[in-house]
Design a protein around this motif. Structure first.
Motif, PDB file in Angstrom:
ATOM      1  N   ALA A 222      61.438 -16.760  -8.593  1.00 17.69           N
ATOM      2  CA  ALA A 222      60.207 -16.504  -8.726  1.00 17.69           C
ATOM      3  C   ALA A 222      59.401 -15.810  -7.458  1.00 17.69           C
ATOM      4  CB  ALA A 222      59.140 -17.408  -9.149  1.00 17.69           C
ATOM      5  N   MET A 223      59.882 -16.073  -6.379  1.00 13.55           N
ATOM      6  CA  MET A 223      59.320 -15.552  -5.203  1.00 13.55           C
ATOM      7  C   MET A 223      60.017 -14.331  -4.776  1.00 13.55           C
ATOM      8  SD  MET A 223      59.462 -19.276  -2.775  1.00 13.55           S
ATOM      9  CE  MET A 223      58.873 -18.586  -1.333  1.00 13.55           C
ATOM     10  N   CYS A 224      61.366 -14.325  -5.348  1.00 13.70           N
ATOM     11  CA  CYS A 224      62.136 -12.925  -4.940  1.00 13.70           C
ATOM     12  C   CYS A 224      61.411 -11.790  -5.904  1.00 13.70           C
ATOM     13  CB  CYS A 224      63.435 -13.017  -5.050  1.00 13.70           C
ATOM     14  SG  CYS A 224      64.348 -14.172  -3.995  1.00 13.70           S
ATOM     15  N   THR A 225      61.105 -12.357  -7.160  1.00 14.94           N
ATOM     16  CA  THR A 225      60.738 -11.264  -8.089  1.00 14.94           C
ATOM     17  C   THR A 225      59.127 -10.874  -7.500  1.00 14.94           C
ATOM     18  OG1 THR A 225      61.847 -12.392 -10.027  1.00 14.94           O
ATOM     19  CG2 THR A 225      59.932 -10.952 -10.367  1.00 14.94           C
ATOM     20  N   MET A 226      58.395 -11.515  -7.210  1.00 16.05           N
ATOM     21  CA  MET A 226      56.824 -11.270  -6.735  1.00 16.05           C
ATOM     22  C   MET A 226      57.194 -10.441  -5.503  1.00 16.05           C
ATOM     23  SD  MET A 226      54.625 -14.821  -7.035  1.00 16.05           S
ATOM     24  CE  MET A 226      53.401 -13.895  -6.354  1.00 16.05           C
ATOM     25  N   ALA A 227      58.182 -10.718  -4.662  1.00 14.18           N
ATOM     26  CA  ALA A 227      58.262  -9.781  -3.527  1.00 14.18           C
ATOM     27  C   ALA A 227      58.736  -8.492  -3.972  1.00 14.18           C
ATOM     28  CB  ALA A 227      59.336 -10.357  -2.445  1.00 14.18           C
ATOM     29  N   ALA A 228      59.511  -8.280  -4.916  1.00 13.15           N
ATOM     30  CA  ALA A 228      59.928  -7.098  -5.455  1.00 13.15           C
ATOM     31  C   ALA A 228      58.760  -6.348  -5.991  1.00 13.15           C
ATOM     32  CB  ALA A 228      60.823  -7.373  -6.435  1.00 13.15           C
ATOM     33  N   MET A 229      57.897  -7.104  -6.119  1.00 13.85           N
ATOM     34  CA  MET A 229      56.587  -6.374  -6.830  1.00 13.85           C
ATOM     35  C   MET A 229      55.430  -6.175  -5.699  1.00 13.85           C
ATOM     36  SD  MET A 229      56.275  -9.140  -9.858  1.00 13.85           S
ATOM     37  CE  MET A 229      54.642  -8.232 -10.670  1.00 13.85           C
ATOM     38  N   GLY A 230      55.898  -6.585  -4.381  1.00 13.40           N
ATOM     39  CA  GLY A 230      55.144  -6.307  -3.115  1.00 13.40           C
ATOM     40  C   GLY A 230      54.060  -7.586  -2.903  1.00 13.40           C
ATOM     41  N   LEU A 231      54.507  -8.730  -3.541  1.00 12.66           N
ATOM     42  CA  LEU A 231      53.436  -9.844  -3.923  1.00 12.66           C
ATOM     43  C   LEU A 231      53.984 -10.903  -3.059  1.00 12.66           C
ATOM     44  CD1 LEU A 231      51.754  -9.128  -7.085  1.00 12.66           C
ATOM     45  CD2 LEU A 231      50.723  -8.482  -4.697  1.00 12.66           C
ATOM     46  N   THR A 232      52.878 -11.875  -2.515  1.00 12.44           N
ATOM     47  CA  THR A 232      53.581 -13.166  -2.279  1.00 12.44           C
ATOM     48  C   THR A 232      52.404 -14.098  -2.700  1.00 12.44           C
ATOM     49  OG1 THR A 232      54.255 -14.816  -0.740  1.00 12.44           O
ATOM     50  CG2 THR A 232      52.682 -13.171   0.030  1.00 12.44           C
TER      51      THR A 232
END
Length: 301
Positions: A222-232
């Motif tokens: 989930a954290m990696c997916t959010m990072a790919a969206m530019g988010l944390t």
């Protein structure tokens, strides 16, 4: 009102409404006006305190993203009933709400952000760097901390959380489905265990070694997916993660941070990684915070 017995027509049959002369055959104080009252439908009685008609179709309500879950009730005749407070916080209260019709019912969580009547709302301004309130008057009010400014700020946080939940849910991340947004109230999916009781926070659980490893894999993904969206997440910890029997669900996302657009974004991401690593290590599963950060941040660029 009641209709007087109409006079018989010339052929002996009772007079129909079309036979009546509204100026002579109807008592204006006791009878219907055939031009206005025949289509009248009385309004339902006012609902008791703690209940309201479903606001799903009201003007100004923002509905959650498609596809709508099967459990979602969208009927106009549904009634929302407050069942009690699930959680109180400095910025918002979470209330359990039942939406029901004659045949279906579902329990949801209503997060109600505090408005200008409350002075407890305080989010670190670092979260909002890179965000912009549209109207200059509202920006000035927020900067001054006026009553109107606090109300605007509460609405901004509710809007931000609804937007982030919609984006993350649509991307397949483990977050509650955002049902609707009405001003400072965010109605969302109530995450439960198999028996229907509310899912506990991860901090309250003692999972087995096998389940602990599964939870970590889910969070890392989930954290990696959010990072790919530019988010944390910006405030990720075992207190903002719910644990069901076999999966974790991330909650409380209004302060989600744009890793690139916010100057403090990388530090918020590093803090999220440290919090996760610290909790899992304390439960017996060794996690290196720097290694986790390296894995996650690689997806941001």
């Amino acid at each position: 009102m009641s209709v007087s017995s109409p006079a018989a027509s010339p052929d002996g049959e009772p007079a129909r409404f079309t036979d009546l002369d509204p100026y002579t055959d109807l008592d204006p104080f006791t009878d219907l006006d055939p031009f206005t009252d025949l289509d009248y439908v009385p309004l339902p009685d006012e609902l008791p305190a703690g209940q309201r008609w479903s606001t799903w179709d009201d003007i100004g309500i923002l509905a959650g993203p498609d596809p709508w879950p099967d459990w979602l009730i969208t009927a106009d005749a549904a009634i929302d009933t407050d069942l009690g407070i699930l959680k109180t916080g400095k910025e918002a209260d979470v209330i359990l709400v039942e939406r029901a019709t004659d045949t279906d019912a579902v329990i949801m969580a209503a997060k109600r952000y505090r408005t200008n009547d409350h002075r407890m709302f305080h989010r670190d301004s670092g979260y909002t760097e890179g965000r912009r309130i549209r109207r200059s008057r509202d920006r000035r009010a927020v900067a001054k901390g006026s009553r109107w400014g606090r109300q605007v700020e509460a609405g901004e946080w509710a809007t931000a959380e609804f937007g982030y939940l919609s984006t993350l849910w649509s991307a397949g991340l483990p977050v509650p489905y955002p049902v609707q947004l009405d001003g400072t109230e965010l109605l969302m999916e109530f995450i439960t265990l198999a028996d229907g009781s509310g899912a506990p926070r991860l901090a309250q659980t003692r999972p087995s070694a096998e389940l602990l490893a599964e939870y970590l894999d889910q969070l890392r993904t989930a954290m990696c997916t959010m990072a790919a969206m530019g988010l944390t997440h910006g405030d990720l910890s075992a207190f903002n993660i719910l644990a069901t029997e076999e999966r974790v669900v991330i909650i409380d996302v209004p302060q989600a941070v744009n890793i690139i657009g916010n100057p403090q974004g990388p530090e918020f991401l590093a803090r999220d990684c440290r919090n996760v690593a610290t909790w899992f290590t304390a439960r017996g599963l060794e996690v290196d915070a720097e290694t986790l950060l390296g894995e996650v941040i690689a997806y941001a660029w």
